[in-house]
Design a protein around this motif. Structure first.
Motif, PDB file in Angstrom:
ATOM      1  N   SER A 226      12.552   5.997  -3.676  1.00 13.60           N
ATOM      2  CA  SER A 226      12.618   4.869  -4.594  1.00 13.60           C
ATOM      3  C   SER A 226      11.832   3.668  -4.074  1.00 13.60           C
ATOM      4  CB  SER A 226      14.077   4.468  -4.821  1.00 13.60           C
ATOM      5  OG  SER A 226      14.653   4.064  -3.600  1.00 13.60           O
ATOM      6  N   SER A 227      11.399   3.759  -2.833  1.00 15.06           N
ATOM      7  CA  SER A 227      10.663   2.652  -2.249  1.00 15.06           C
ATOM      8  C   SER A 227       9.205   2.719  -2.684  1.00 15.06           C
ATOM      9  CB  SER A 227      10.754   2.733  -0.725  1.00 15.06           C
ATOM     10  OG  SER A 227       9.958   1.746  -0.142  1.00 15.06           O
ATOM     11  N   THR A 228       8.652   1.588  -3.108  1.00 12.12           N
ATOM     12  CA  THR A 228       7.253   1.549  -3.527  1.00 12.12           C
ATOM     13  C   THR A 228       6.349   1.141  -2.374  1.00 12.12           C
ATOM     14  OG1 THR A 228       7.508  -0.722  -4.257  1.00 12.12           O
ATOM     15  CG2 THR A 228       7.831   1.010  -5.906  1.00 12.12           C
ATOM     16  N   SER A 229       6.908   0.916  -1.198  1.00 15.80           N
ATOM     17  CA  SER A 229       6.098   0.444  -0.084  1.00 15.80           C
ATOM     18  C   SER A 229       5.300   1.565   0.575  1.00 15.80           C
ATOM     19  CB  SER A 229       6.987  -0.228   0.969  1.00 15.80           C
ATOM     20  OG  SER A 229       7.868   0.723   1.533  1.00 15.80           O
TER      21      SER A 229
ATOM     22  N   PRO B 267      -3.178  -0.139   2.266  1.00 12.44           N
ATOM     23  CA  PRO B 267      -4.085  -1.158   1.713  1.00 12.44           C
ATOM     24  C   PRO B 267      -3.825  -2.566   2.250  1.00 12.44           C
ATOM     25  CG  PRO B 267      -3.296   0.253  -0.045  1.00 12.44           C
ATOM     26  CD  PRO B 267      -2.529   0.613   1.171  1.00 12.44           C
ATOM     27  N   LEU B 268      -2.543  -2.901   2.496  1.00 15.78           N
ATOM     28  CA  LEU B 268      -2.243  -4.217   3.062  1.00 15.78           C
ATOM     29  C   LEU B 268      -2.807  -4.353   4.473  1.00 15.78           C
ATOM     30  CD1 LEU B 268       1.394  -4.934   1.859  1.00 15.78           C
ATOM     31  CD2 LEU B 268      -0.724  -6.026   1.114  1.00 15.78           C
ATOM     32  N   ILE B 269      -2.728  -3.288   5.250  1.00 18.76           N
ATOM     33  CA  ILE B 269      -3.308  -3.329   6.605  1.00 18.76           C
ATOM     34  C   ILE B 269      -4.821  -3.478   6.527  1.00 18.76           C
ATOM     35  CG2 ILE B 269      -3.701  -1.950   8.689  1.00 18.76           C
ATOM     36  CD1 ILE B 269      -0.881  -0.812   8.310  1.00 18.76           C
TER      37      ILE B 269
ATOM     38  N   VAL C 245      -9.732  -6.850   7.122  1.00 18.72           N
ATOM     39  CA  VAL C 245     -10.921  -7.469   6.528  1.00 18.72           C
ATOM     40  C   VAL C 245     -10.792  -8.994   6.621  1.00 18.72           C
ATOM     41  CG1 VAL C 245     -12.195  -7.826   4.368  1.00 18.72           C
ATOM     42  CG2 VAL C 245     -11.469  -5.528   5.035  1.00 18.72           C
ATOM     43  N   ALA C 246      -9.619  -9.528   6.356  1.00 21.74           N
ATOM     44  CA  ALA C 246      -9.422 -10.973   6.441  1.00 21.74           C
ATOM     45  C   ALA C 246      -9.587 -11.464   7.879  1.00 21.74           C
ATOM     46  CB  ALA C 246      -8.042 -11.344   5.917  1.00 21.74           C
TER      47      ALA C 246
END
Length: 62
Positions: A39-42, A48-50, A55-56
């Motif tokens: 049920s977790s969407t993480s 992608p967040l990493i 990139v930042a």
């Protein structure tokens, strides 16, 4: 001796008739396997967040 052989033959033939009974056979219930979805969407968003953070960091280092 002949009577013993005939009696033995009848007794062997008759054992097959008493092998089963007239009651309904026991049927096992089918095994049901449920696939559980997370049920977790993480799970699909961590990579992608990493990459965005890397990139930042690369842009900020310039």
């Amino acid at each position: 001796m002949k009577k013993i052989a005939i009696a033995a033959a009848f007794s062997v033939a008759a054992t097959g008739a008493f092998a089963g009974s007239m009651e309904e056979p026991m049927m096992e219930a089918p095994v049901i396997v449920e696939e559980v979805e997370e049920s977790s969407t993480s799970n699909g968003i961590i990579v992608p967040l990493i990459l965005v953070a890397l990139v930042a960091a690369a842009v900020a280092a310039d």
